[in-house]
Design a protein around this motif. Structure first.
Motif, PDB file in Angstrom:
ATOM      1  N   GLN A 102       0.814  -1.217   0.000  1.00 42.41           N
ATOM      2  CA  GLN A 102       0.000   0.000   0.000  1.00 42.41           C
ATOM      3  C   GLN A 102       0.849   1.270   0.000  1.00 42.41           C
ATOM      4  O   GLN A 102       0.520   2.243  -0.678  1.00 42.41           O
ATOM      5  N   GLN A 103       1.948   1.261   0.735  1.00 35.95           N
ATOM      6  CA  GLN A 103       2.776   2.462   0.794  1.00 35.95           C
ATOM      7  C   GLN A 103       3.398   2.778  -0.563  1.00 35.95           C
ATOM      8  O   GLN A 103       3.596   3.956  -0.910  1.00 35.95           O
ATOM      9  N   ILE A 104       3.684   1.742  -1.349  1.00 29.92           N
ATOM     10  CA  ILE A 104       4.205   1.968  -2.703  1.00 29.92           C
ATOM     11  C   ILE A 104       3.157   2.694  -3.532  1.00 29.92           C
ATOM     12  O   ILE A 104       3.466   3.645  -4.266  1.00 29.92           O
ATOM     13  N   TRP A 105       1.907   2.268  -3.408  1.00 30.02           N
ATOM     14  CA  TRP A 105       0.808   2.943  -4.101  1.00 30.02           C
ATOM     15  C   TRP A 105       0.714   4.412  -3.670  1.00 30.02           C
ATOM     16  O   TRP A 105       0.607   5.313  -4.515  1.00 30.02           O
ATOM     17  N   ILE A 106       0.740   4.632  -2.371  1.00 28.83           N
ATOM     18  CA  ILE A 106       0.606   5.993  -1.851  1.00 28.83           C
ATOM     19  C   ILE A 106       1.748   6.876  -2.344  1.00 28.83           C
ATOM     20  O   ILE A 106       1.537   8.031  -2.749  1.00 28.83           O
ATOM     21  N   ASP A 107       2.955   6.342  -2.338  1.00 30.39           N
ATOM     22  CA  ASP A 107       4.114   7.125  -2.792  1.00 30.39           C
ATOM     23  C   ASP A 107       3.990   7.486  -4.269  1.00 30.39           C
ATOM     24  O   ASP A 107       4.270   8.628  -4.671  1.00 30.39           O
ATOM     25  N   ASP A 108       3.568   6.520  -5.093  1.00 30.81           N
ATOM     26  CA  ASP A 108       3.418   6.785  -6.529  1.00 30.81           C
ATOM     27  C   ASP A 108       2.291   7.781  -6.787  1.00 30.81           C
ATOM     28  O   ASP A 108       2.402   8.662  -7.654  1.00 30.81           O
ATOM     29  N   CYS A 109       1.202   7.647  -6.039  1.00 31.25           N
ATOM     30  CA  CYS A 109       0.085   8.584  -6.187  1.00 31.25           C
ATOM     31  C   CYS A 109       0.492   9.988  -5.748  1.00 31.25           C
ATOM     32  O   CYS A 109       0.092  10.988  -6.362  1.00 31.25           O
ATOM     33  N   THR A 110       1.300  10.070  -4.696  1.00 29.42           N
ATOM     34  CA  THR A 110       1.758  11.371  -4.195  1.00 29.42           C
ATOM     35  C   THR A 110       2.535  12.127  -5.263  1.00 29.42           C
ATOM     36  O   THR A 110       2.364  13.341  -5.440  1.00 29.42           O
ATOM     37  N   GLU A 111       3.378  11.420  -5.992  1.00 29.81           N
ATOM     38  CA  GLU A 111       4.172  12.058  -7.044  1.00 29.81           C
ATOM     39  C   GLU A 111       3.296  12.635  -8.148  1.00 29.81           C
ATOM     40  O   GLU A 111       3.651  13.623  -8.792  1.00 29.81           O
ATOM     41  N   LEU A 112       2.139  12.041  -8.349  1.00 29.64           N
ATOM     42  CA  LEU A 112       1.290  12.435  -9.470  1.00 29.64           C
ATOM     43  C   LEU A 112       0.179  13.413  -9.093  1.00 29.64           C
ATOM     44  O   LEU A 112      -0.184  14.277  -9.891  1.00 29.64           O
ATOM     45  N   VAL A 113      -0.380  13.281  -7.887  1.00 30.35           N
ATOM     46  CA  VAL A 113      -1.524  14.133  -7.520  1.00 30.35           C
ATOM     47  C   VAL A 113      -1.306  14.916  -6.232  1.00 30.35           C
ATOM     48  O   VAL A 113      -2.193  15.652  -5.791  1.00 30.35           O
ATOM     49  N   GLY A 114      -0.152  14.745  -5.616  1.00 30.25           N
ATOM     50  CA  GLY A 114       0.125  15.472  -4.381  1.00 30.25           C
ATOM     51  C   GLY A 114      -0.250  14.671  -3.146  1.00 30.25           C
ATOM     52  O   GLY A 114      -1.124  13.796  -3.191  1.00 30.25           O
ATOM     53  N   GLU A 115       0.403  15.000  -2.056  1.00 29.39           N
ATOM     54  CA  GLU A 115       0.213  14.238  -0.815  1.00 29.39           C
ATOM     55  C   GLU A 115      -1.220  14.292  -0.305  1.00 29.39           C
ATOM     56  O   GLU A 115      -1.761  13.295   0.190  1.00 29.39           O
ATOM     57  N   GLU A 116      -1.865  15.463  -0.448  1.00 35.56           N
ATOM     58  CA  GLU A 116      -3.211  15.619   0.098  1.00 35.56           C
ATOM     59  C   GLU A 116      -4.254  14.789  -0.653  1.00 35.56           C
ATOM     60  O   GLU A 116      -5.325  14.478  -0.119  1.00 35.56           O
ATOM     61  N   ALA A 167      -3.343  11.817  -2.405  1.00 33.46           N
ATOM     62  CA  ALA A 167      -2.769  10.504  -2.704  1.00 33.46           C
ATOM     63  C   ALA A 167      -3.632   9.342  -2.212  1.00 33.46           C
ATOM     64  O   ALA A 167      -3.886   8.382  -2.954  1.00 33.46           O
ATOM     65  N   GLU A 168      -4.088   9.418  -0.988  1.00 33.14           N
ATOM     66  CA  GLU A 168      -4.852   8.296  -0.434  1.00 33.14           C
ATOM     67  C   GLU A 168      -6.187   8.121  -1.152  1.00 33.14           C
ATOM     68  O   GLU A 168      -6.611   6.995  -1.433  1.00 33.14           O
ATOM     69  N   ALA A 169      -6.835   9.243  -1.464  1.00 25.68           N
ATOM     70  CA  ALA A 169      -8.107   9.172  -2.190  1.00 25.68           C
ATOM     71  C   ALA A 169      -7.894   8.596  -3.587  1.00 25.68           C
ATOM     72  O   ALA A 169      -8.721   7.820  -4.086  1.00 25.68           O
ATOM     73  N   ALA A 170      -6.778   8.969  -4.213  1.00 28.01           N
ATOM     74  CA  ALA A 170      -6.463   8.451  -5.543  1.00 28.01           C
ATOM     75  C   ALA A 170      -6.230   6.947  -5.490  1.00 28.01           C
ATOM     76  O   ALA A 170      -6.704   6.195  -6.356  1.00 28.01           O
ATOM     77  N   TYR A 171      -5.515   6.512  -4.468  1.00 28.82           N
ATOM     78  CA  TYR A 171      -5.266   5.074  -4.304  1.00 28.82           C
ATOM     79  C   TYR A 171      -6.578   4.312  -4.125  1.00 28.82           C
ATOM     80  O   TYR A 171      -6.793   3.267  -4.756  1.00 28.82           O
ATOM     81  N   ASP A 172      -7.454   4.826  -3.280  1.00 27.81           N
ATOM     82  CA  ASP A 172      -8.746   4.171  -3.043  1.00 27.81           C
ATOM     83  C   ASP A 172      -9.552   4.072  -4.341  1.00 27.81           C
ATOM     84  O   ASP A 172     -10.193   3.045  -4.613  1.00 27.81           O
ATOM     85  N   LYS A 173      -9.514   5.136  -5.136  1.00 34.00           N
ATOM     86  CA  LYS A 173     -10.254   5.147  -6.394  1.00 34.00           C
ATOM     87  C   LYS A 173      -9.677   4.131  -7.370  1.00 34.00           C
ATOM     88  O   LYS A 173     -10.426   3.365  -8.005  1.00 34.00           O
ATOM     89  N   LEU A 174      -8.366   4.102  -7.500  1.00 34.90           N
ATOM     90  CA  LEU A 174      -7.720   3.161  -8.415  1.00 34.90           C
ATOM     91  C   LEU A 174      -8.020   1.722  -8.018  1.00 34.90           C
ATOM     92  O   LEU A 174      -8.319   0.877  -8.867  1.00 34.90           O
ATOM     93  N   ALA A 175      -7.946   1.448  -6.730  1.00 35.49           N
ATOM     94  CA  ALA A 175      -8.198   0.089  -6.248  1.00 35.49           C
ATOM     95  C   ALA A 175      -9.639  -0.333  -6.517  1.00 35.49           C
ATOM     96  O   ALA A 175      -9.911  -1.483  -6.890  1.00 35.49           O
ATOM     97  N   SER A 176     -10.569   0.601  -6.350  1.00 34.59           N
ATOM     98  CA  SER A 176     -11.983   0.269  -6.547  1.00 34.59           C
ATOM     99  C   SER A 176     -12.301  -0.006  -8.013  1.00 34.59           C
ATOM    100  O   SER A 176     -13.204  -0.788  -8.324  1.00 34.59           O
ATOM    101  N   MET A 177     -11.555   0.623  -8.924  1.00 41.05           N
ATOM    102  CA  MET A 177     -11.808   0.467 -10.355  1.00 41.05           C
ATOM    103  C   MET A 177     -11.638  -0.969 -10.830  1.00 41.05           C
ATOM    104  O   MET A 177     -12.232  -1.383 -11.823  1.00 41.05           O
ATOM    105  N   VAL A 178     -10.813  -1.741 -10.133  1.00 41.39           N
ATOM    106  CA  VAL A 178     -10.472  -3.091 -10.592  1.00 41.39           C
ATOM    107  C   VAL A 178     -10.893  -4.165  -9.595  1.00 41.39           C
ATOM    108  O   VAL A 178     -10.425  -5.301  -9.668  1.00 41.39           O
ATOM    109  N   SER A 179     -11.768  -3.802  -8.690  1.00 40.90           N
ATOM    110  CA  SER A 179     -12.156  -4.731  -7.622  1.00 40.90           C
ATOM    111  C   SER A 179     -13.612  -5.157  -7.715  1.00 40.90           C
ATOM    112  O   SER A 179     -14.227  -5.544  -6.716  1.00 40.90           O
ATOM    113  N   GLY A 180     -14.184  -5.108  -8.908  1.00 41.55           N
ATOM    114  CA  GLY A 180     -15.561  -5.542  -9.085  1.00 41.55           C
ATOM    115  C   GLY A 180     -15.706  -7.037  -8.836  1.00 41.55           C
ATOM    116  O   GLY A 180     -14.758  -7.802  -9.008  1.00 41.55           O
ATOM    117  N   THR A 181     -16.896  -7.449  -8.453  1.00 41.92           N
ATOM    118  CA  THR A 181     -17.146  -8.865  -8.166  1.00 41.92           C
ATOM    119  C   THR A 181     -18.266  -9.441  -9.024  1.00 41.92           C
ATOM    120  O   THR A 181     -18.633 -10.604  -8.872  1.00 41.92           O
TER     121      THR A 181
END
Length: 253
Positions: A81-95, A97-111
Motif C-alpha cells: 500500500q505504501q508503494i501505491w501511496i508514494d506513486d500517487c503522491t508524485e502524481l496528484v500530491g500528498e493531500e 494521494a490516499e483518495a487516488a489510491y482508493d479510487k484506483l483500487a476500486s476500479m479493478v475490484s468488481g465482483t
C-alpha cells in the motif's frame, strides 16, 4: 468554294471530335488503370498488415510463455500500500494521494460481470471484475506449441488446447485466438492484450465461447470483465513497476 469550305469545316470538326474521344478514352484508361493499381495496392497492404498481425500474435504467445495468477490480489496486498501511496503522491500530491489510491483500487475490484453488472451499473459508476473465470486459478502459456492451459486452485488441469490467431479485436486491440479443438466451451476464444512481463509487468485477457460478445465491454455476457494476471514468478521489482505503470496511466494529465 463554299462546298470545299464546308467539307474542310466538317473534317476539322470530325478530327476534333476524334481527338476528344481519343483523349477521353485515354483519360478513362488512365483512370481505370489508376483505380486498378490503387485497389491492388490496398489489397497488398491489407495482406501485409494481416501477415504482420499474425506474426505478432505468434510472437506474443512465445513472449507469454510461463504461468500466471490473478494480478490484483497480489499488488493490492496491504504490504504494498505504501508503494501505491508514494506513486500517487508524485502524481496528484500528498493531500490527494490516499483518495487516488482508493479510487484506483476500486476500479479493478468488481465482483460481478455480464448482465448482472450491466443492470447494477446502468446508472453509471461501473467497475471491472479482473479475476480469472470458469474456476481458473492459474493460466499457463507454452508459446512454442501455441498451447494455453488452465488449472484450478488445487492444481487440477481444467483445460488444455492449442490456439491459432484469427484477428484483432477493434475496441482495445487485443489479439484474438481460437482453439483448434471442438467443444472447447468457455475456452474456445482468447482475446489477449499485447502485454508481457517485460513490457507492462502483467497480462490482460478475456476468454469465452462467443467472440462477438467478447468484443463488447459494457453489454452482454462478458460486460465489465477483463482478466488480469501476473507471473507466478513475480518479484518485488515487477510489483513496483506494475504499480507505477498503473498509476501513471490513470493519474497522469
Amino acid at each position: 468554294m463554299k462546298q470545299k469550305k464546308l467539307l474542310t469545316l466538317f473534317l476539322t470538326v470530325a478530327t476534333s471530335f476524334s481527338m476528344l474521344v481519343a483523349c477521353s478514352n485515354a483519360t478513362f484508361a488512365e483512370s481505370t488503370g489508376t483505380a486498378t493499381v490503387t485497389e491492388s495496392t490496398n489489397t497488398t497492404d491489407k495482406k501485409q498488415k494481416a501477415d504482420e498481425n499474425q506474426d505478432a500474435a505468434k510472437q506474443l504467445l512465445v513472449d507469454l510463455t510461463g504461468s500466471y495468477q490473478e494480478l490484483w490480489p497480489v499488488i493490492l496486498d496491504e504490504k504494498y500500500q505504501q508503494i501505491w501511496i508514494d506513486d500517487c503522491t508524485e502524481l496528484v500530491g500528498e493531500e490527494n494521494a490516499e483518495a487516488a489510491y482508493d479510487k484506483l483500487a476500486s476500479m479493478v475490484s468488481g465482483t460481478i460481470y455480464g448482465e448482472e453488472a450491466v443492470e447494477a451499473y446502468k446508472d453509471g459508476d461501473g467497475v471491472y471484475d479482473c479475476s480469472f473465470k470458469e474456476g481458473v486459478n492459474k493460466l499457463e502459456f507454452n508459446g512454442s506449441d501455441s498451447v494455453i492451459k488452465g488449472y484450478d486452485s488445487e492444481g487440477k488441469e481444467i483445460f488444455s488446447h492449442t490456439y491459432h490467431y484469427v484477428g484483432i479485436e477493434e475496441v482495445r486491440g487485443l489479439y484474438e485466438f481460437k482453439s483448434d479443438d471442438a467443444d472447447s466451451g468457455e475456452f474456445t476464444y482468447f482475446c489477449i492484450a499485447p502485454d508481457t512481463n517485460d513490457t507492462t509487468y502483467h497480462i490482460e485477457l478475456r476468454y469465452g465461447s462467443d467472440l462477438e460478445a467478447l468484443g463488447k465491454y459494457d453489454e452482454g455476457d462478458y460486460a465489465y470483465w477483463l482478466g488480469s494476471g501476473i507471473s507466478t514468478d513475480y518479484d518485488q521489482t515487477m510489483v513496483e513497476n506494475c504499480i507505477e505503470l498503473f498509476c501513471k496511466e490513470n493519474l497522469s494529465e
